[in-house]
Design an enzyme around this catalytic site. Sequence first.
Site, PDB file in Angstrom:
ATOM      1  N   HIS A  14     -37.861  51.647  -4.149  1.00  0.00           N
ATOM      2  CA  HIS A  14     -36.462  51.605  -3.953  1.00  0.00           C
ATOM      3  C   HIS A  14     -36.511  51.778  -2.233  1.00  0.00           C
ATOM      4  O   HIS A  14     -37.210  51.979  -1.693  1.00  0.00           O
ATOM      5  CB  HIS A  14     -35.698  53.001  -4.479  1.00  0.00           C
ATOM      6  CG  HIS A  14     -36.359  54.261  -4.119  1.00  0.00           C
ATOM      7  ND1 HIS A  14     -37.419  54.644  -4.493  1.00  0.00           N
ATOM      8  CD2 HIS A  14     -35.567  55.052  -3.449  1.00  0.00           C
ATOM      9  CE1 HIS A  14     -37.397  55.713  -4.228  1.00  0.00           C
ATOM     10  NE2 HIS A  14     -36.446  56.127  -3.416  1.00  0.00           N
ATOM     11  N   HIS A  38     -43.213  62.589  -5.573  1.00  0.00           N
ATOM     12  CA  HIS A  38     -42.967  63.805  -4.920  1.00  0.00           C
ATOM     13  C   HIS A  38     -43.642  64.802  -5.662  1.00  0.00           C
ATOM     14  O   HIS A  38     -43.895  64.731  -6.764  1.00  0.00           O
ATOM     15  CB  HIS A  38     -41.524  64.082  -4.980  1.00  0.00           C
ATOM     16  CG  HIS A  38     -40.843  63.218  -4.070  1.00  0.00           C
ATOM     17  ND1 HIS A  38     -40.581  63.515  -2.401  1.00  0.00           N
ATOM     18  CD2 HIS A  38     -40.081  62.043  -4.096  1.00  0.00           C
ATOM     19  CE1 HIS A  38     -39.843  62.602  -1.827  1.00  0.00           C
ATOM     20  NE2 HIS A  38     -39.610  61.785  -2.677  1.00  0.00           N
ATOM     21  N   HIS A  40     -30.827  56.607  -9.447  1.00  0.00           N
ATOM     22  CA  HIS A  40     -31.227  57.211  -8.186  1.00  0.00           C
ATOM     23  C   HIS A  40     -30.841  56.401  -6.851  1.00  0.00           C
ATOM     24  O   HIS A  40     -30.137  57.008  -6.099  1.00  0.00           O
ATOM     25  CB  HIS A  40     -32.593  57.394  -7.863  1.00  0.00           C
ATOM     26  CG  HIS A  40     -33.083  58.294  -6.777  1.00  0.00           C
ATOM     27  ND1 HIS A  40     -32.874  59.773  -6.600  1.00  0.00           N
ATOM     28  CD2 HIS A  40     -33.929  57.711  -5.797  1.00  0.00           C
ATOM     29  CE1 HIS A  40     -33.611  60.064  -5.426  1.00  0.00           C
ATOM     30  NE2 HIS A  40     -34.032  58.888  -4.697  1.00  0.00           N
ATOM     31  N   ASP A  46     -38.731  57.600  -7.604  1.00  0.00           N
ATOM     32  CA  ASP A  46     -38.106  58.797  -7.826  1.00  0.00           C
ATOM     33  C   ASP A  46     -37.132  58.738  -8.793  1.00  0.00           C
ATOM     34  O   ASP A  46     -36.060  59.399  -9.115  1.00  0.00           O
ATOM     35  CB  ASP A  46     -37.119  58.842  -6.389  1.00  0.00           C
ATOM     36  CG  ASP A  46     -37.748  59.516  -5.132  1.00  0.00           C
ATOM     37  OD1 ASP A  46     -39.045  59.653  -5.451  1.00  0.00           O
ATOM     38  OD2 ASP A  46     -37.129  59.608  -4.170  1.00  0.00           O
ATOM     39  N   ASP A  59     -38.262  57.548   3.155  1.00  0.00           N
ATOM     40  CA  ASP A  59     -39.588  58.147   2.813  1.00  0.00           C
ATOM     41  C   ASP A  59     -40.301  57.542   1.953  1.00  0.00           C
ATOM     42  O   ASP A  59     -41.440  57.888   1.484  1.00  0.00           O
ATOM     43  CB  ASP A  59     -39.066  59.573   2.331  1.00  0.00           C
ATOM     44  CG  ASP A  59     -38.578  59.427   1.107  1.00  0.00           C
ATOM     45  OD1 ASP A  59     -37.618  58.977   0.624  1.00  0.00           O
ATOM     46  OD2 ASP A  59     -38.597  60.576   0.084  1.00  0.00           O
ATOM     47  N   HIS A  60     -39.900  56.249   1.382  1.00  0.00           N
ATOM     48  CA  HIS A  60     -40.593  55.457   0.770  1.00  0.00           C
ATOM     49  C   HIS A  60     -41.038  53.916   1.480  1.00  0.00           C
ATOM     50  O   HIS A  60     -41.816  53.195   1.143  1.00  0.00           O
ATOM     51  CB  HIS A  60     -39.891  55.080  -0.568  1.00  0.00           C
ATOM     52  CG  HIS A  60     -39.693  56.474  -1.614  1.00  0.00           C
ATOM     53  ND1 HIS A  60     -40.712  56.343  -2.513  1.00  0.00           N
ATOM     54  CD2 HIS A  60     -38.953  57.167  -1.439  1.00  0.00           C
ATOM     55  CE1 HIS A  60     -40.070  57.687  -3.373  1.00  0.00           C
ATOM     56  NE2 HIS A  60     -39.198  58.159  -2.473  1.00  0.00           N
ATOM     57  N   HIS A  79     -35.068  54.008  -0.040  1.00  0.00           N
ATOM     58  CA  HIS A  79     -35.153  55.287   0.864  1.00  0.00           C
ATOM     59  C   HIS A  79     -36.288  55.339   1.850  1.00  0.00           C
ATOM     60  O   HIS A  79     -37.380  54.923   1.569  1.00  0.00           O
ATOM     61  CB  HIS A  79     -35.145  56.432  -0.141  1.00  0.00           C
ATOM     62  CG  HIS A  79     -33.789  56.794  -0.873  1.00  0.00           C
ATOM     63  ND1 HIS A  79     -33.828  57.446  -1.733  1.00  0.00           N
ATOM     64  CD2 HIS A  79     -32.504  56.290  -0.519  1.00  0.00           C
ATOM     65  CE1 HIS A  79     -32.548  57.799  -2.165  1.00  0.00           C
ATOM     66  NE2 HIS A  79     -31.637  56.964  -1.615  1.00  0.00           N
TER      67      HIS A  79
END
Length: 436
Positions: free
Chosen positions: A227, A352, A289, A313, A231-232, A229
């Site tokens: 996805h 995570h 998400h 996530d 942090d990915h 975001h």
Amino acid sequence: MSDIEALCIQAQTRPISGLHPLCVIVTLLVTFLAIGELIMVLPHHTIPLTLLRIDGALVARTWGVRSGVAASGPRWLPLTPQSSANTQASANGIISRSTTVAGASASPTAMPTSQHRRDLYFAAVLSMAGALLYGLRQRQARALQRSGPEAAIAMCAFTAAAEAYPVTKLSERLQVYTVPMFDDNYGWLLTDARTKRCVAVDPGEPGPILDAVRALGLKLTRVLITHKHGDHTGGNLPLKANVEGLEVVGTGYEPIPGLDTAVREGDCFDLFGDPDGAFPTSVLATPCHTRGHVVFLVQPEGPGATPALLCGDTLFVGGCGRFFEGDAQQMYTALVQKLSVLPDETLVFCAHEYTESNLKFALQVEPQNVALRQKMDWVQAQRAQGLPTVPSTIAEERTYNPFMRCGNPAVMARVKAADPVECMSLLREGKNRGHL
């Protein structure tokens, strides 16, 4: 120069040392044991005796001298006047083997017993094994020194990498390395052990991924993105700038930086892009998400192979992602109707390290759940050692993840929900607050 390289060069240039002090002690003990056993089984009258003058009298130290009964060990016996006369010239000498000791029998002892022989053989085997192991160690050390610092660095770096990046084996060829990023993110390196190619999943931070690839001696060829975001996806462009020909494969439902190949629900491809399709990978859409979230199901071929779910996530160990761009119905569809029906042994690689927090909340929902309590004990032990708690399995998640158990009557009753979807919604609200 990295810290690992500096330490390895230091170790490589250090002179080869002798035996470890403990090895010296053990070797001496074994040697004394062998000598003692040998002396005990030889005919006693042939043993040289040592003379010492103690308080003006000559005494002899003898091993196992018989005096009616067998002696238990070394002892000091006074010499007869006859034997003393033979040794006046030397107060501390060695007397002849024919010297008579007071009370000693002149006849030889019996031949060695089978027990003595076994003891001697055992001592000899221990000594030879120790010498062999030490010789091999010295040979390896000399070979490493001759090969130069590059070999030392490679050996030390691989050992350090094996400890820094825990590995999970999916099949004879496919394995997954854990790469910690940020404070609690995990990236994954799916690696073909035969070719050393690897695929990075959700590389939010490029540095740790590149460090792991180098340390493990791998070749990064592809990136998978679940996805949008940061942090990915934060590592996509830096990785492409550093790795020639790198392909970014990701969700086609939302914008992804550096995307080369967009995938959607129902798509299937080989993990490494090979025509033989040895690592079939399918795509499942799991919006909630984010609107465009997808997960990847890798099903390697071969006996004993284990499927792997790369779920970003959407699903966490003992929990699920926040409903940023979706609702409870979408998460229910994703977790219960799509993911919970995957094979029991499917390994869950989420993005995570939220497990302990998730299970604390789950214990509020089902405090008497035995599987949940056992999992919590294991998780706390893992975290106390700084070890990851990922992956889990789909079968495990069905036993303690409250979001996957939202249709369970006890869970529904706990949050006073009329149906599983409402239960999903109430659980998520409670987890956002930190309590029911």
